[in-house]
Design a protein around this motif. Structure first.
Motif, PDB file in Angstrom:
ATOM      1  N   ALA A 170       0.573  -0.824   0.034  1.00  0.00           N
ATOM      2  CA  ALA A 170       0.309   0.225  -0.131  1.00  0.00           C
ATOM      3  C   ALA A 170       0.096   0.971  -0.223  1.00  0.00           C
ATOM      4  N   GLU A 171       0.727   1.974  -0.837  1.00  0.00           N
ATOM      5  CA  GLU A 171       1.650   2.963  -1.130  1.00  0.00           C
ATOM      6  C   GLU A 171       0.938   4.696  -2.121  1.00  0.00           C
ATOM      7  N   ALA A 172       0.792   5.455  -0.841  1.00  0.00           N
ATOM      8  CA  ALA A 172       0.129   6.863  -1.817  1.00  0.00           C
ATOM      9  C   ALA A 172       0.478   7.554  -3.283  1.00  0.00           C
ATOM     10  N   GLU A 194       3.586   5.443   9.592  1.00  0.00           N
ATOM     11  CA  GLU A 194       2.346   6.569   8.467  1.00  0.00           C
ATOM     12  C   GLU A 194       4.025   7.930   7.885  1.00  0.00           C
ATOM     13  N   GLY A 195       4.611   7.861   8.843  1.00  0.00           N
ATOM     14  CA  GLY A 195       6.004   8.892   8.565  1.00  0.00           C
ATOM     15  C   GLY A 195       6.580   8.770   7.038  1.00  0.00           C
ATOM     16  N   LYS A 196       7.333   7.498   7.005  1.00  0.00           N
ATOM     17  CA  LYS A 196       7.827   6.961   6.287  1.00  0.00           C
ATOM     18  C   LYS A 196       7.429   6.224   4.367  1.00  0.00           C
ATOM     19  N   GLY A 197       6.331   5.270   5.203  1.00  0.00           N
ATOM     20  CA  GLY A 197       5.302   4.133   4.358  1.00  0.00           C
ATOM     21  C   GLY A 197       6.575   2.961   4.256  1.00  0.00           C
ATOM     22  N   ILE A 198       6.065   2.221   3.123  1.00  0.00           N
ATOM     23  CA  ILE A 198       7.045   1.278   2.721  1.00  0.00           C
ATOM     24  C   ILE A 198       8.373   1.257   2.470  1.00  0.00           C
ATOM     25  N   ARG A 199       8.919   0.781   3.477  1.00  0.00           N
ATOM     26  CA  ARG A 199      10.911   0.536   3.135  1.00  0.00           C
ATOM     27  C   ARG A 199      10.881   0.435   1.859  1.00  0.00           C
ATOM     28  N   SER A 204      10.436  -3.166  -3.193  1.00  0.00           N
ATOM     29  CA  SER A 204      10.423  -3.639  -4.230  1.00  0.00           C
ATOM     30  C   SER A 204      10.294  -5.062  -4.074  1.00  0.00           C
ATOM     31  N   LEU A 205       9.967  -5.934  -3.180  1.00  0.00           N
ATOM     32  CA  LEU A 205       9.523  -7.031  -2.663  1.00  0.00           C
ATOM     33  C   LEU A 205       8.122  -7.487  -2.999  1.00  0.00           C
ATOM     34  N   CYS A 206       7.420  -6.656  -2.536  1.00  0.00           N
ATOM     35  CA  CYS A 206       5.678  -6.639  -3.752  1.00  0.00           C
ATOM     36  C   CYS A 206       5.184  -6.575  -4.783  1.00  0.00           C
ATOM     37  N   ASP A 207       4.702  -7.442  -5.017  1.00  0.00           N
ATOM     38  CA  ASP A 207       4.012  -8.083  -6.731  1.00  0.00           C
ATOM     39  C   ASP A 207       3.414  -6.982  -7.831  1.00  0.00           C
ATOM     40  N   GLU A 208       2.702  -6.620  -6.400  1.00  0.00           N
ATOM     41  CA  GLU A 208       1.706  -5.723  -6.946  1.00  0.00           C
ATOM     42  C   GLU A 208       1.523  -4.243  -5.791  1.00  0.00           C
ATOM     43  N   VAL A 209       2.082  -2.656  -5.796  1.00  0.00           N
ATOM     44  CA  VAL A 209       1.359  -1.775  -5.105  1.00  0.00           C
ATOM     45  C   VAL A 209       0.256  -1.387  -5.598  1.00  0.00           C
ATOM     46  N   VAL A 210      -0.331  -0.836  -4.815  1.00  0.00           N
ATOM     47  CA  VAL A 210      -1.924  -0.402  -4.651  1.00  0.00           C
ATOM     48  C   VAL A 210      -1.740   1.215  -3.828  1.00  0.00           C
ATOM     49  N   LYS A 211      -3.050   1.855  -4.063  1.00  0.00           N
ATOM     50  CA  LYS A 211      -3.146   3.141  -3.212  1.00  0.00           C
ATOM     51  C   LYS A 211      -5.125   3.446  -3.112  1.00  0.00           C
ATOM     52  N   LYS A 217      -6.683  17.891   0.313  1.00  0.00           N
ATOM     53  CA  LYS A 217      -5.528  18.720   0.419  1.00  0.00           C
ATOM     54  C   LYS A 217      -4.152  17.818   1.360  1.00  0.00           C
ATOM     55  N   VAL A 218      -4.940  16.840   2.582  1.00  0.00           N
ATOM     56  CA  VAL A 218      -3.607  16.374   3.323  1.00  0.00           C
ATOM     57  C   VAL A 218      -4.282  14.691   2.491  1.00  0.00           C
ATOM     58  N   ASN A 219      -2.804  14.767   2.221  1.00  0.00           N
ATOM     59  CA  ASN A 219      -2.699  13.243   0.763  1.00  0.00           C
ATOM     60  C   ASN A 219      -1.897  11.589   1.760  1.00  0.00           C
ATOM     61  N   SER A 220      -2.553  11.500   2.519  1.00  0.00           N
ATOM     62  CA  SER A 220      -2.618  10.258   3.628  1.00  0.00           C
ATOM     63  C   SER A 220      -3.554  10.465   4.654  1.00  0.00           C
ATOM     64  N   LEU A 221      -3.882   8.923   4.935  1.00  0.00           N
ATOM     65  CA  LEU A 221      -4.999   8.758   6.099  1.00  0.00           C
ATOM     66  C   LEU A 221      -3.426   8.119   7.105  1.00  0.00           C
ATOM     67  N   ASN A 222      -3.956   8.268   8.215  1.00  0.00           N
ATOM     68  CA  ASN A 222      -3.731   7.807   9.245  1.00  0.00           C
ATOM     69  C   ASN A 222      -3.843   5.955   8.761  1.00  0.00           C
ATOM     70  N   VAL A 223      -2.369   5.611   9.401  1.00  0.00           N
ATOM     71  CA  VAL A 223      -2.287   3.633   8.523  1.00  0.00           C
ATOM     72  C   VAL A 223      -3.151   2.343   9.028  1.00  0.00           C
ATOM     73  N   SER A 224      -3.542   2.696  10.333  1.00  0.00           N
ATOM     74  CA  SER A 224      -4.788   2.361  10.900  1.00  0.00           C
ATOM     75  C   SER A 224      -5.678   2.103  10.424  1.00  0.00           C
ATOM     76  N   VAL A 225      -7.137   3.811   9.446  1.00  0.00           N
ATOM     77  CA  VAL A 225      -7.065   3.791   9.026  1.00  0.00           C
ATOM     78  C   VAL A 225      -7.206   2.824   7.565  1.00  0.00           C
ATOM     79  N   ALA A 226      -6.304   3.538   7.338  1.00  0.00           N
ATOM     80  CA  ALA A 226      -6.010   3.092   5.599  1.00  0.00           C
ATOM     81  C   ALA A 226      -5.911   1.431   5.476  1.00  0.00           C
ATOM     82  N   THR A 227      -5.457   0.831   6.522  1.00  0.00           N
ATOM     83  CA  THR A 227      -5.357  -0.486   6.445  1.00  0.00           C
ATOM     84  C   THR A 227      -7.037  -1.554   6.827  1.00  0.00           C
TER      85      THR A 227
END
Length: 243
Positions: A170-172, A194-199, A204-211, A217-227
């Motif tokens: 999961a990547e913005a 929440e600060g840095k996202g996925i390293r 690079s090991l993920c088969d697929e990346v989704v958003k 105006k805020v470009n991200s959700l709290n990680v627990s909400v996104a999950t």
């Protein structure tokens, strides 16, 4: 190990031999009658103490109750794989890439329990882990989720891929919307801090990346909400097949 708050303590009574001792604040005896009765029914010692004693142990919103518990046991990756197999369900794992905030860790465990996640995989170092505030944030769900603690989640991801588990990140900044992915197959979902996202080395090991699409105006959700959004999309897709 101590936990605090009504829900985590009440849920502990559902786990055999989880509780060792319960502490109740003097001023809240009437409000906590249910817990006292459960303790008596299950032969768990109860001590009535000053609220200052509880505040010293909990260091959080304790609601007048603290309990001493046995440590929760984690399981192995092989154990986790067997859970899905025994349930005759496609695997569904959550992989937490260095979630260091106990509130987020606990909230994600609550989501995992509700959405039918087979296990949560997290790294021992630089992760929040099973601290009291995580128990409180989980509202007791930590008792019911399967936890896999590993030395390195990159090794765990590679092991899952060897078992034909598809890895989603999961990547913005991803291009693909999460609801356009096929979550009905055996899978693991990686979420980052929440600060840095996925390293990048994990991404690079993920088969697929989704958003998750964002229009504010805020470009991200709290990680627990996104999950939560992602996990319940998995549940929705799989329920649709069953129906």
């Amino acid at each position: 190990m101590y936990i605090y708050g009504v829900n985590p303590v009440v849920e502990a009574f559902k786990v055999p031999q989880a509780l060792k001792e319960v502490f109740i604040a003097k001023k809240r005896i009437l409000k906590l009658k249910e817990i006292i009765e459960l303790a008596e029914k299950n032969s768990i010692p109860v001590k009535i103490v000053d609220e200052a004693f509880i505040e010293k142990i909990s260091q959080g919103v304790h609601q007048g109750v603290v309990a001493k518990i046995k440590p929760k046991e984690t399981i192995t990756l092989d154990d986790a794989l067997n859970i899905a197999s025994h349930k005759n369900e496609p695997a569904f794992f959550l992989i937490l890439d260095l979630i260091e905030d106990p509130q987020n860790f606990g909230s994600i465990c609550r989501v995992a329990d509700a959405a039918g996640v087979h296990a949560i995989i997290y790294q021992e170092r630089r992760s929040a882990g099973l601290v009291p505030s995580a128990w409180k944030a989980s509202a007791g769900a930590l008792w019911h989720v399967n936890l896999v603690q590993v030395n390195n989640i990159k090794y765990a991801i590679r092991a899952l891929k060897e078992h034909n588990i598809k890895i989603y990140g999961a990547e913005a900044k991803a291009e693909k919307l999460y609801w356009k992915s096929d979550f009905t197959q055996p899978m693991a979902l990686v979420v980052g801090s929440e600060g840095k996202g996925i390293r990048q080395t994990v991404l690079s090991l993920c088969d697929e990346v989704v958003k998750i699409p964002m229009k504010g105006k805020v470009n991200s959700l709290n990680v627990s909400v996104a999950t939560s959004l992602l996990a319940f999309e998995v549940l929705r897709q799989r329920s649709k097949i069953i129906d």
